[in-house]
Design a protein around this motif. Structure first.
Motif, PDB file in Angstrom:
ATOM      1  N   ILE A   1      63.036  44.533  30.696  1.00  0.00           N
ATOM      2  CA  ILE A   1      63.383  45.284  32.008  1.00  0.00           C
ATOM      3  C   ILE A   1      64.230  44.336  32.617  1.00  0.00           C
ATOM      4  O   ILE A   1      65.348  44.945  33.486  1.00  0.00           O
ATOM      5  CB  ILE A   1      62.194  45.817  32.768  1.00  0.00           C
ATOM      6  N   LYS A   2      63.778  43.096  32.987  1.00  0.00           N
ATOM      7  CA  LYS A   2      64.733  42.323  33.846  1.00  0.00           C
ATOM      8  C   LYS A   2      66.118  42.020  33.219  1.00  0.00           C
ATOM      9  O   LYS A   2      67.081  41.870  33.894  1.00  0.00           O
ATOM     10  CB  LYS A   2      64.012  40.710  34.107  1.00  0.00           C
ATOM     11  N   THR A   3      66.326  41.793  31.925  1.00  0.00           N
ATOM     12  CA  THR A   3      67.624  41.861  31.330  1.00  0.00           C
ATOM     13  C   THR A   3      68.310  43.118  31.340  1.00  0.00           C
ATOM     14  O   THR A   3      69.470  42.994  31.754  1.00  0.00           O
ATOM     15  CB  THR A   3      67.306  41.319  29.905  1.00  0.00           C
ATOM     16  N   ARG A   4      67.657  44.331  31.261  1.00  0.00           N
ATOM     17  CA  ARG A   4      68.260  45.548  31.431  1.00  0.00           C
ATOM     18  C   ARG A   4      68.866  45.433  32.797  1.00  0.00           C
ATOM     19  O   ARG A   4      69.843  46.197  33.080  1.00  0.00           O
ATOM     20  CB  ARG A   4      67.607  46.641  31.043  1.00  0.00           C
ATOM     21  N   ILE A   5      67.899  45.195  33.762  1.00  0.00           N
ATOM     22  CA  ILE A   5      68.421  45.464  35.229  1.00  0.00           C
ATOM     23  C   ILE A   5      69.680  44.515  35.642  1.00  0.00           C
ATOM     24  O   ILE A   5      70.628  44.969  36.247  1.00  0.00           O
ATOM     25  CB  ILE A   5      67.172  44.980  36.239  1.00  0.00           C
ATOM     26  N   ILE A   6      69.673  43.474  35.144  1.00  0.00           N
ATOM     27  CA  ILE A   6      70.632  42.434  35.041  1.00  0.00           C
ATOM     28  C   ILE A   6      71.899  42.876  34.411  1.00  0.00           C
ATOM     29  O   ILE A   6      73.082  42.851  35.367  1.00  0.00           O
ATOM     30  CB  ILE A   6      70.272  40.990  34.728  1.00  0.00           C
ATOM     31  N   HIS A   7      71.812  43.424  33.501  1.00  0.00           N
ATOM     32  CA  HIS A   7      72.731  43.992  32.471  1.00  0.00           C
ATOM     33  C   HIS A   7      73.486  45.190  33.501  1.00  0.00           C
ATOM     34  O   HIS A   7      74.920  45.158  33.751  1.00  0.00           O
ATOM     35  CB  HIS A   7      72.590  44.393  31.404  1.00  0.00           C
ATOM     36  N   VAL A   8      72.847  46.132  34.166  1.00  0.00           N
ATOM     37  CA  VAL A   8      73.378  47.126  34.814  1.00  0.00           C
ATOM     38  C   VAL A   8      74.027  46.661  36.222  1.00  0.00           C
ATOM     39  O   VAL A   8      75.146  47.145  36.331  1.00  0.00           O
ATOM     40  CB  VAL A   8      72.268  48.150  34.943  1.00  0.00           C
ATOM     41  N   LEU A   9      73.355  45.909  36.808  1.00  0.00           N
ATOM     42  CA  LEU A   9      74.023  45.380  38.340  1.00  0.00           C
ATOM     43  C   LEU A   9      75.198  44.504  38.058  1.00  0.00           C
ATOM     44  O   LEU A   9      76.213  44.618  38.486  1.00  0.00           O
ATOM     45  CB  LEU A   9      73.108  44.578  38.969  1.00  0.00           C
ATOM     46  N   LEU A  10      75.515  43.767  36.864  1.00  0.00           N
ATOM     47  CA  LEU A  10      76.644  43.085  36.686  1.00  0.00           C
ATOM     48  C   LEU A  10      77.750  43.923  36.391  1.00  0.00           C
ATOM     49  O   LEU A  10      78.984  43.790  36.798  1.00  0.00           O
ATOM     50  CB  LEU A  10      76.461  41.844  35.672  1.00  0.00           C
ATOM     51  N   PHE A  11      77.110  44.882  35.413  1.00  0.00           N
ATOM     52  CA  PHE A  11      78.420  45.756  35.005  1.00  0.00           C
ATOM     53  C   PHE A  11      79.105  46.711  36.232  1.00  0.00           C
ATOM     54  O   PHE A  11      80.066  46.879  36.324  1.00  0.00           O
ATOM     55  CB  PHE A  11      77.949  46.839  34.183  1.00  0.00           C
ATOM     56  N   GLU A  12      77.927  47.151  36.926  1.00  0.00           N
ATOM     57  CA  GLU A  12      78.585  47.890  38.230  1.00  0.00           C
ATOM     58  C   GLU A  12      79.530  47.469  39.109  1.00  0.00           C
ATOM     59  O   GLU A  12      80.056  47.788  39.781  1.00  0.00           O
ATOM     60  CB  GLU A  12      77.355  48.732  38.963  1.00  0.00           C
ATOM     61  N   ALA A  13      78.802  46.207  39.434  1.00  0.00           N
ATOM     62  CA  ALA A  13      79.694  45.134  40.646  1.00  0.00           C
ATOM     63  C   ALA A  13      80.886  44.772  40.032  1.00  0.00           C
ATOM     64  O   ALA A  13      81.713  44.916  40.786  1.00  0.00           O
ATOM     65  CB  ALA A  13      78.742  43.992  40.540  1.00  0.00           C
TER      66      ALA A  13
END
Length: 150
Positions: free
Chosen positions: A71-83
């Motif tokens: 879940i942590k990796t998926r959250i980091i993935h989404v946040l970096l993408f959207e930023a």
């Protein structure tokens, strides 16, 4: 994933995202649906290009079975993408909708919050549905790494 599947993944993601985003923005702003639709198509086009490049790089940086990502990796993935996407899309929205950068930021951040949640669910579902389909076709065994197929 092979390049053609990455394109499919991105186009499906954006088609669903555009539809939901236009509906949401139309409900909460005074802009015409046609203006919002055009703007979101431009934003989605930018996002599709970014999606392809970002996910290619992310998959290289974080290899392995996607269904095993934490879940942590998926959250980091989404946040970096959207930023990364916000950096480009705020000025684009401001120009196309003839609003201030602040108004564009508020609209874009609202869409981004929605898309962040949507992206998490979409990618989680896509990865698991893809693995299920490949297993059903006999392309991979339960223990095989999905990435070795594509």
């Amino acid at each position: 994933m092979k390049p053609i599947e990455r394109v499919f993944h991105a186009v499906l993601f954006e088609a669903l995202a555009i539809t939901c985003s236009v509906i949401g923005l139309a409900l909460f702003t005074d802009h015409q649906v046609s203006a919002l639709s055009g703007t979101m198509i431009v934003v989605a086009t930018i996002a599709m290009m970014w999606n392809y490049v970002f996910n290619w790089g992310f998959d290289r940086f974080v290899p392995g079975e996607k269904t095993e990502r934490s879940i942590k990796t998926r959250i980091i993935h989404v946040l970096l993408f959207e930023a990364g996407l916000l950096f480009v899309t705020i000025p684009v929205m401001a120009i196309l909708l003839n609003v201030s950068l602040w108004q564009a930021f508020l609209m874009d951040i609202s869409v981004t919050i929605f898309i962040t949640c949507y992206a998490f669910v979409y990618n989680f579902a896509y990865d698991h549905i893809r693995a299920y389909i490949l297993r059903r076709r006999g392309v991979i065994s339960l223990a095989a790494d999905v990435e070795t197929v594509g």
